[in-house]
Design an enzyme around this catalytic site. Sequence first.
Site, PDB file in Angstrom:
ATOM      1  N   GLY A  31       0.825  -1.196   0.000  1.00 35.28           N
ATOM      2  CA  GLY A  31       0.000   0.000   0.000  1.00 35.28           C
ATOM      3  C   GLY A  31       0.860   1.248   0.000  1.00 35.28           C
ATOM      4  O   GLY A  31       2.063   1.206  -0.280  1.00 35.28           O
ATOM      5  N   SER A  60      -5.115   1.519   0.816  1.00 36.37           N
ATOM      6  CA  SER A  60      -4.730   2.870   0.403  1.00 36.37           C
ATOM      7  C   SER A  60      -5.399   3.258  -0.904  1.00 36.37           C
ATOM      8  O   SER A  60      -5.830   4.406  -1.089  1.00 36.37           O
ATOM      9  CB  SER A  60      -3.214   2.959   0.234  1.00 36.37           C
ATOM     10  N   TRP A 109      -8.178   2.455  -1.972  1.00 36.79           N
ATOM     11  CA  TRP A 109      -9.617   2.635  -1.825  1.00 36.79           C
ATOM     12  C   TRP A 109      -9.971   3.915  -1.077  1.00 36.79           C
ATOM     13  O   TRP A 109     -11.144   4.267  -0.966  1.00 36.79           O
ATOM     14  CB  TRP A 109     -10.216   1.436  -1.087  1.00 36.79           C
ATOM     15  N   ALA A 110      -8.970   4.581  -0.534  1.00 33.57           N
ATOM     16  CA  ALA A 110      -9.232   5.807   0.229  1.00 33.57           C
ATOM     17  C   ALA A 110      -9.825   6.870  -0.692  1.00 33.57           C
ATOM     18  O   ALA A 110      -9.253   7.181  -1.738  1.00 33.57           O
ATOM     19  CB  ALA A 110      -7.942   6.310   0.861  1.00 33.57           C
ATOM     20  N   GLN A 111     -10.965   7.425  -0.304  1.00 38.17           N
ATOM     21  CA  GLN A 111     -11.649   8.389  -1.156  1.00 38.17           C
ATOM     22  C   GLN A 111     -11.369   9.830  -0.754  1.00 38.17           C
ATOM     23  O   GLN A 111     -11.171  10.693  -1.596  1.00 38.17           O
ATOM     24  CB  GLN A 111     -13.168   8.142  -1.120  1.00 38.17           C
ATOM     25  N   GLY A 112     -11.345  10.099   0.553  1.00 36.21           N
ATOM     26  CA  GLY A 112     -11.302  11.481   1.007  1.00 36.21           C
ATOM     27  C   GLY A 112     -10.065  12.233   0.578  1.00 36.21           C
ATOM     28  O   GLY A 112     -10.145  13.264  -0.095  1.00 36.21           O
ATOM     29  N   GLY A 113      -8.892  11.741   0.916  1.00 36.37           N
ATOM     30  CA  GLY A 113      -7.660  12.408   0.542  1.00 36.37           C
ATOM     31  C   GLY A 113      -6.660  12.428   1.669  1.00 36.37           C
ATOM     32  O   GLY A 113      -6.674  11.566   2.550  1.00 36.37           O
ATOM     33  N   GLU A 173     -13.788  17.890   6.263  1.00 33.39           N
ATOM     34  CA  GLU A 173     -14.391  16.641   6.726  1.00 33.39           C
ATOM     35  C   GLU A 173     -14.623  16.729   8.228  1.00 33.39           C
ATOM     36  O   GLU A 173     -14.259  17.709   8.879  1.00 33.39           O
ATOM     37  CB  GLU A 173     -13.503  15.445   6.352  1.00 33.39           C
ATOM     38  N   HIS A 179     -16.832   3.509   9.814  1.00 35.30           N
ATOM     39  CA  HIS A 179     -17.197   4.629   8.945  1.00 35.30           C
ATOM     40  C   HIS A 179     -18.711   4.739   8.922  1.00 35.30           C
ATOM     41  O   HIS A 179     -19.411   3.753   8.718  1.00 35.30           O
ATOM     42  CB  HIS A 179     -16.660   4.424   7.523  1.00 35.30           C
ATOM     43  N   ARG A 197     -16.530  11.131  13.687  1.00 39.17           N
ATOM     44  CA  ARG A 197     -17.006   9.901  13.058  1.00 39.17           C
ATOM     45  C   ARG A 197     -17.695   8.954  14.035  1.00 39.17           C
ATOM     46  O   ARG A 197     -18.678   8.303  13.694  1.00 39.17           O
ATOM     47  CB  ARG A 197     -15.843   9.171  12.381  1.00 39.17           C
ATOM     48  N   HIS A 241     -13.870   0.210   9.356  1.00 38.95           N
ATOM     49  CA  HIS A 241     -13.181   0.985   8.333  1.00 38.95           C
ATOM     50  C   HIS A 241     -11.685   1.135   8.590  1.00 38.95           C
ATOM     51  O   HIS A 241     -10.880   0.963   7.692  1.00 38.95           O
ATOM     52  CB  HIS A 241     -13.835   2.365   8.251  1.00 38.95           C
ATOM     53  N   ARG A 284      -9.736   8.272  15.001  1.00 35.74           N
ATOM     54  CA  ARG A 284      -8.924   8.930  13.978  1.00 35.74           C
ATOM     55  C   ARG A 284      -9.633  10.127  13.355  1.00 35.74           C
ATOM     56  O   ARG A 284     -10.792  10.043  12.964  1.00 35.74           O
ATOM     57  CB  ARG A 284      -8.575   7.928  12.884  1.00 35.74           C
ATOM     58  N   LEU A 293      -3.755   8.384   5.577  1.00 39.80           N
ATOM     59  CA  LEU A 293      -2.749   8.410   4.520  1.00 39.80           C
ATOM     60  C   LEU A 293      -1.571   9.281   4.917  1.00 39.80           C
ATOM     61  O   LEU A 293      -0.412   8.966   4.614  1.00 39.80           O
ATOM     62  CB  LEU A 293      -3.359   8.916   3.218  1.00 39.80           C
TER      63      LEU A 293
END
Length: 522
Positions: free
Chosen positions: A15, A44, A46-50, A115, A234, A280, A339, A374, A380
């Site tokens: 990853g 890694s 699959w991570a969408q947010g950034g 976020e 999540h 979250r 998640h 988190r 990331l």
Amino acid sequence: MKTVTTDRVIIIGAGLGALYAALKLAPRPVVLISPETLGEGASSAWAQGGVAAAMDAKDSPDDHAEDTIKAGAGTVNPMVAKLVTQEARDYILDLTELGTPFDRTADGGYVLSREAAHSYARVVRVKGDQAGAEIMAALIEAVRETPSVQALEGVMAVDFETEGNRVTGVAIQAAHDARSAPIMLRGAAILVAGGGSGGLYALTTNPHRIRGQVIGMAARAGATIADPEFVQFHPTAIDVGEDPAPLATEALRGEGAVLVNKHGTRFMLDVHKDAELAPRDVVARAIFEQSQAGNRPMLDTTDAIGAEINALFPSVTEACLRNGIDPSVDPIPVAAAAHYHMGGIATDTHGKASLDGLWVCGEASSTGLHGANRLASNGLLEALVYARICAEGISSEFAPVENAPEVALEFATGGTAPDPEAVQDLRQTMTNHVGVVRKAAGLKTALRTIARLEQNHGDSPSFLNMCATATLIAAAALLREESRGAHERSDFPDTKPELAQSTLLTLSDALSLRSKICGEPE
């Protein structure tokens, strides 16, 4: 067992943390242990947010650190939070130089999203919800062009070899034929970057192979594990029956999407002052409660984003459309899904585990950054920061090596694959009893079930690794008699100030507790 010795640094995983470390170790020769072709099956990607970073002039690394500490519910290491956030901007610039096509404004700045629990918009995105995939693509291209990196694709790690307190080798086998006999691979040093444990749950956003194996491997070798009870769920996995569940990125709520139930009620307004952008754990519990009550929670993007969702969030749109949902006009059914694992192999600020010769970065580690909950898009970032730290630590402890022959492997038969039904029983047990809301009776049931599964299917080292991590999560959850961050105990609903500290546990400790529970009358 056949033994292969190399002068290369062994990196377990493929990853973001593994690839970035390999690049930072160059020109020192490394060998990557990757169960799939590079880029496939890594969380890694699959991570969408950034990636979270203080890029706005109004924002600062200190503000980022403060938000991280607040989100972590009293158990974040402030020194680590400062270390990671101070350097975040540099990593965005480095990834940009490596070719990551971050979303940019007309004047050349970075497009930033806000976020949950962030006081500023500071999440740097790629094509809306493509950050993980695009960052990984850039790193994979760089790795492919780096002569010092050898990737053993289709190979997975299953066990560690130790001498005293030192890790001396890693047993590997063919990933797509777990019946292959393991080979012991010994190298200059070992870096674990093999992901977390979300796939231990039946309802998860994680790839199939991310089921706590590397955490379990280290635990079985005697490593100290930190905060295993803190599993992040999540809030907005897309609830369409897929395994793993597709993700509706938090950035959707940052753009104004709202959570409603089947009655059309915005239930978060009565839960938290920040409503949909609450931390979250708060949102996940609210969604879980709506699901348990039969109120069918949904994410409504129709007013805030509408027809633009296809262009802004293509991954979310594609997942919806293949399940008969048009997110431009229909609310998206959602559920809380396992998640991210805040806990993992305990490391110091240099990325070193309690076992000599073992470094850890990424989700498999517990550095003290995430605490009990988190902060969104810090995952990331942490992987990048500690990948470099581990690379520098390894380079400082071992004499330079200019080149090393590539590792050649030939697997024989003789291994044992995990039983699919046993794996599914384990995953369902974790979802049913060690999920969003926990209580003593359910946690004890989970420990008993894990013990039974391990006893009946203990001939597979990969399955033993899964059971080890599951045992650690359930045992630590039973021991923490309070609710804190992502850890919610219905029988201990209050947060206890005296427990504002990390859990440090060995597998031996957890197994002792499990044996005691198994000896109790049910």
